[in-house]
Write an enzyme that holds these catalytic residues in place. Structure first.
Site, PDB file in Angstrom:
ATOM      1  N   ARG A  19      41.289  52.635  36.790  1.00 35.10           N
ATOM      2  CA  ARG A  19      40.110  51.924  37.295  1.00 35.10           C
ATOM      3  C   ARG A  19      39.052  52.898  37.825  1.00 35.10           C
ATOM      4  O   ARG A  19      39.357  53.824  38.562  1.00 35.10           O
ATOM      5  CB  ARG A  19      40.485  50.955  38.405  1.00 35.10           C
ATOM      6  CG  ARG A  19      39.208  50.369  39.056  1.00 35.10           C
ATOM      7  CD  ARG A  19      39.416  49.101  39.759  1.00 35.10           C
ATOM      8  NE  ARG A  19      40.192  49.232  40.970  1.00 35.10           N
ATOM      9  CZ  ARG A  19      40.520  48.193  41.722  1.00 35.10           C
ATOM     10  NH1 ARG A  19      40.139  46.980  41.373  1.00 35.10           N
ATOM     11  NH2 ARG A  19      41.233  48.369  42.800  1.00 35.10           N
ATOM     12  N   ARG A  60      38.405  53.998  43.807  1.00 35.29           N
ATOM     13  CA  ARG A  60      38.409  53.339  45.102  1.00 35.29           C
ATOM     14  C   ARG A  60      39.431  53.993  46.013  1.00 35.29           C
ATOM     15  O   ARG A  60      40.497  54.375  45.567  1.00 35.29           O
ATOM     16  CB  ARG A  60      38.743  51.844  44.903  1.00 35.29           C
ATOM     17  CG  ARG A  60      37.500  50.993  44.942  1.00 35.29           C
ATOM     18  CD  ARG A  60      37.757  49.586  44.545  1.00 35.29           C
ATOM     19  NE  ARG A  60      38.811  48.911  45.315  1.00 35.29           N
ATOM     20  CZ  ARG A  60      39.130  47.648  45.133  1.00 35.29           C
ATOM     21  NH1 ARG A  60      38.500  46.932  44.234  1.00 35.29           N
ATOM     22  NH2 ARG A  60      40.081  47.098  45.854  1.00 35.29           N
ATOM     23  N   LYS A  89      40.456  40.097  38.796  1.00 38.53           N
ATOM     24  CA  LYS A  89      39.584  39.101  39.442  1.00 38.53           C
ATOM     25  C   LYS A  89      38.119  39.518  39.348  1.00 38.53           C
ATOM     26  O   LYS A  89      37.253  38.735  39.003  1.00 38.53           O
ATOM     27  CB  LYS A  89      39.969  38.927  40.926  1.00 38.53           C
ATOM     28  CG  LYS A  89      41.381  38.432  41.156  1.00 38.53           C
ATOM     29  CD  LYS A  89      41.676  38.212  42.628  1.00 38.53           C
ATOM     30  CE  LYS A  89      41.645  39.470  43.473  1.00 38.53           C
ATOM     31  NZ  LYS A  89      42.715  40.438  43.152  1.00 38.53           N
ATOM     32  N   ARG A 123      49.316  46.647  49.597  1.00 36.10           N
ATOM     33  CA  ARG A 123      48.502  45.501  49.176  1.00 36.10           C
ATOM     34  C   ARG A 123      49.362  44.465  48.453  1.00 36.10           C
ATOM     35  O   ARG A 123      49.170  43.264  48.614  1.00 36.10           O
ATOM     36  CB  ARG A 123      47.360  45.972  48.269  1.00 36.10           C
ATOM     37  CG  ARG A 123      46.235  46.627  49.076  1.00 36.10           C
ATOM     38  CD  ARG A 123      45.364  47.515  48.224  1.00 36.10           C
ATOM     39  NE  ARG A 123      44.658  46.805  47.189  1.00 36.10           N
ATOM     40  CZ  ARG A 123      44.078  47.397  46.136  1.00 36.10           C
ATOM     41  NH1 ARG A 123      44.147  48.707  46.015  1.00 36.10           N
ATOM     42  NH2 ARG A 123      43.447  46.692  45.257  1.00 36.10           N
ATOM     43  N   ARG A 149      42.634  34.143  50.936  1.00 36.93           N
ATOM     44  CA  ARG A 149      43.821  34.962  50.740  1.00 36.93           C
ATOM     45  C   ARG A 149      44.903  34.671  51.764  1.00 36.93           C
ATOM     46  O   ARG A 149      45.881  35.412  51.859  1.00 36.93           O
ATOM     47  CB  ARG A 149      43.407  36.411  50.939  1.00 36.93           C
ATOM     48  CG  ARG A 149      43.420  37.242  49.707  1.00 36.93           C
ATOM     49  CD  ARG A 149      42.674  38.462  50.126  1.00 36.93           C
ATOM     50  NE  ARG A 149      43.078  39.649  49.498  1.00 36.93           N
ATOM     51  CZ  ARG A 149      42.387  40.210  48.509  1.00 36.93           C
ATOM     52  NH1 ARG A 149      41.360  39.607  47.971  1.00 36.93           N
ATOM     53  NH2 ARG A 149      42.754  41.353  48.054  1.00 36.93           N
TER      54      ARG A 149
HETATM   55  P1  AP5 Z   1      39.759  44.443  38.635  1.00 44.10           P
HETATM   56  O1  AP5 Z   1      38.880  43.453  37.938  1.00 44.10           O
HETATM   57  O2  AP5 Z   1      39.134  45.477  39.493  1.00 44.10           O
HETATM   58  O3  AP5 Z   1      40.923  43.664  39.417  1.00 44.10           O
HETATM   59  P2  AP5 Z   1      40.889  42.903  40.822  1.00 44.10           P
HETATM   60  O4  AP5 Z   1      41.856  41.762  40.710  1.00 44.10           O
HETATM   61  O5  AP5 Z   1      39.501  42.597  41.209  1.00 44.10           O
HETATM   62  O6  AP5 Z   1      41.543  44.021  41.731  1.00 44.10           O
HETATM   63  P3  AP5 Z   1      41.185  44.442  43.233  1.00 44.10           P
HETATM   64  O7  AP5 Z   1      41.851  45.756  43.470  1.00 44.10           O
HETATM   65  O8  AP5 Z   1      39.727  44.332  43.475  1.00 44.10           O
HETATM   66  O9  AP5 Z   1      41.940  43.326  44.003  1.00 44.10           O
HETATM   67  P4  AP5 Z   1      42.280  43.281  45.486  1.00 44.10           P
HETATM   68  O10 AP5 Z   1      42.491  41.845  45.647  1.00 44.10           O
HETATM   69  O11 AP5 Z   1      43.405  44.157  45.876  1.00 44.10           O
HETATM   70  O12 AP5 Z   1      41.002  43.953  46.203  1.00 44.10           O
HETATM   71  P5  AP5 Z   1      39.719  43.360  46.932  1.00 44.10           P
HETATM   72  O13 AP5 Z   1      38.578  44.220  46.637  1.00 44.10           O
HETATM   73  O14 AP5 Z   1      39.595  41.910  46.687  1.00 44.10           O
HETATM   74  O15 AP5 Z   1      40.651  45.158  37.495  1.00 44.10           O
HETATM   75  C1  AP5 Z   1      41.467  46.266  37.803  1.00 44.10           C
HETATM   76  C2  AP5 Z   1      41.303  47.358  36.713  1.00 44.10           C
HETATM   77  O16 AP5 Z   1      41.854  46.879  35.487  1.00 44.10           O
HETATM   78  C3  AP5 Z   1      39.843  47.690  36.379  1.00 44.10           C
HETATM   79  O17 AP5 Z   1      39.749  49.058  36.063  1.00 44.10           O
HETATM   80  C4  AP5 Z   1      39.503  46.854  35.141  1.00 44.10           C
HETATM   81  O18 AP5 Z   1      38.526  47.470  34.328  1.00 44.10           O
HETATM   82  C5  AP5 Z   1      40.864  46.787  34.464  1.00 44.10           C
HETATM   83  N1  AP5 Z   1      41.112  45.516  33.792  1.00 44.10           N
HETATM   84  C6  AP5 Z   1      40.749  44.274  34.195  1.00 44.10           C
HETATM   85  N2  AP5 Z   1      41.183  43.340  33.342  1.00 44.10           N
HETATM   86  C7  AP5 Z   1      41.878  44.017  32.369  1.00 44.10           C
HETATM   87  C8  AP5 Z   1      42.590  43.632  31.205  1.00 44.10           C
HETATM   88  N3  AP5 Z   1      42.686  42.348  30.838  1.00 44.10           N
HETATM   89  N4  AP5 Z   1      43.181  44.593  30.451  1.00 44.10           N
HETATM   90  C9  AP5 Z   1      43.096  45.895  30.807  1.00 44.10           C
HETATM   91  N5  AP5 Z   1      42.418  46.340  31.901  1.00 44.10           N
HETATM   92  C10 AP5 Z   1      41.820  45.396  32.665  1.00 44.10           C
HETATM   93  O19 AP5 Z   1      40.113  43.574  48.461  1.00 44.10           O
HETATM   94  C11 AP5 Z   1      40.159  44.849  49.026  1.00 44.10           C
HETATM   95  C12 AP5 Z   1      40.520  44.754  50.492  1.00 44.10           C
HETATM   96  O20 AP5 Z   1      39.502  44.007  51.209  1.00 44.10           O
HETATM   97  C13 AP5 Z   1      41.824  44.018  50.816  1.00 44.10           C
HETATM   98  O21 AP5 Z   1      42.952  44.865  50.697  1.00 44.10           O
HETATM   99  C14 AP5 Z   1      41.548  43.595  52.263  1.00 44.10           C
HETATM  100  O22 AP5 Z   1      41.702  44.683  53.162  1.00 44.10           O
HETATM  101  C15 AP5 Z   1      40.091  43.197  52.215  1.00 44.10           C
HETATM  102  N6  AP5 Z   1      39.915  41.769  51.848  1.00 44.10           N
HETATM  103  C16 AP5 Z   1      39.402  41.303  50.677  1.00 44.10           C
HETATM  104  N7  AP5 Z   1      39.419  39.967  50.646  1.00 44.10           N
HETATM  105  C17 AP5 Z   1      39.954  39.564  51.816  1.00 44.10           C
HETATM  106  C18 AP5 Z   1      40.253  38.286  52.378  1.00 44.10           C
HETATM  107  N8  AP5 Z   1      40.019  37.133  51.717  1.00 44.10           N
HETATM  108  N9  AP5 Z   1      40.801  38.261  53.618  1.00 44.10           N
HETATM  109  C19 AP5 Z   1      41.053  39.385  54.307  1.00 44.10           C
HETATM  110  N10 AP5 Z   1      40.805  40.622  53.834  1.00 44.10           N
HETATM  111  C20 AP5 Z   1      40.263  40.719  52.602  1.00 44.10           C
HETATM  112 MG    MG Z   2      38.234  43.155  42.837  1.00 35.94          MG
END
Ligand code: AP5
Ligand code: MG
Length: 203
Positions: A118, A150, A13, A161, A85
């Site tokens: 990552r 992270r 994402k 998660r 979410r």
């Molecule tokens: P990356 O682009 O980082 O993936 P991502 O989907 O953004 O993964 P996240 O870990 O950020 O998702 P998440 O939803 O768990 O965390 P968030 O920060 O939103 O890609 C991952 C890796 O793969 C990278 O190294 C990248 O380079 C690589 N990659 C990407 N595409 C690739 C490809 N095609 N091929 C190979 N490699 C690739 O949330 C964190 C926390 O915040 C949550 O757990 C929660 O506590 C809180 N939170 C966030 N949003 C909410 C919400 N809406 N409501 C309540 N709590 C929330």
């Molecule tokens: Mg992310």
């Protein structure tokens, strides 16, 4: 243009949102990034948020919705990364009239590989040791800041998660499917291949 991008943890994402935001001139809004920024500041609120993130739990809906509403206030061009979410969050932002919801579909096995490599800078710009290297080892291309892991990328937290995603966030996908806003994108393959598929859904 108002977009949402959804998908399991590690589906790409953040990676795709950065590219979309750059090409289409959109503001990239990721509550996850905003929360991590607050944690870094070590404020009382940041310390509370830290507990949720490090346990892989979602922050309360009302709080998250308020944070996002403040960010989007008065703006017409943005991509919401990892929000909404929960169905409650989705219902709370119906008034924003988002145009498209991109859903990144990828297998759990592939996502686990992505987590292992990552790396991100303190500003949240994301790289991968195998698939998306920075130009200079250990340094962000955009701001030169050091890259690190992270806190929530440990296997135990990743598992939690995923559980939360399946129980609380997958119903959001069905919510937008029913509203005919959902664009499913095959998110396996290289970041460039995935981005090309996303671009096609935006035409
Ligand atoms: P990356 O682009 O980082 O993936 P991502 O989907 O953004 O993964 P996240 O870990 O950020 O998702 P998440 O939803 O768990 O965390 P968030 O920060 O939103 O890609 C991952 C890796 O793969 C990278 O190294 C990248 O380079 C690589 N990659 C990407 N595409 C690739 C490809 N095609 N091929 C190979 N490699 C690739 O949330 C964190 C926390 O915040 C949550 O757990 C929660 O506590 C809180 N939170 C966030 N949003 C909410 C919400 N809406 N409501 C309540 N709590 C929330
Ligand atoms: Mg992310």
């Amino acid at each position: 243009m108002k977009l949402i991008i959804l998908g399991p943890p590690g589906s790409g994402k953040g990676t795709i949102s950065e590219k979309v935001a750059r090409e289409y001139g959109l503001l990239h809004i990721s509550p996850g990034e905003l929360f991590r920024e607050e944690v870094k500041k070590n404020t009382p609120l940041g310390r509370e948020i830290k507990q949720y993130i490090e346990q892989g739990r979602l922050l309360p809906d009302e709080f998250t919705v308020q944070v996002v509403k403040l960010e989007v206030h008065g703006k017409k061009k943005y991509i919401l990364d990892g929000f909404p979410r929960s169905v409650a969050q989705a219902k709370a932002i119906e008034e924003l009239k988002v145009g498209k919801v991109i859903f990144l579909e990828v297998s759990l096995a592939e996502v686990l590989k992505r987590f292992a490599g990552r790396r991100a800078c303190p500003e949240g710009h994301t790289y991968h040791l195998q698939f998306s290297l920075p130009h200079h080892k250990g340094k962000c291309d955009i701001d030169g800041l050091p890259l690190g892991r992270r806190k929530d990328d440990q296997p135990r937290v990743i598992k939690e998660r995923f559980k939360v995603y399946q129980k609380i966030s997958l119903p959001v996908v069905r919510f937008y499917q029913r509203k005919k806003l959902l664009k499913k994108v095959n998110a396996s393959g290289t970041p460039e291949e995935v981005y090309e598929r996303v671009r096609r859904t935006l035409r």
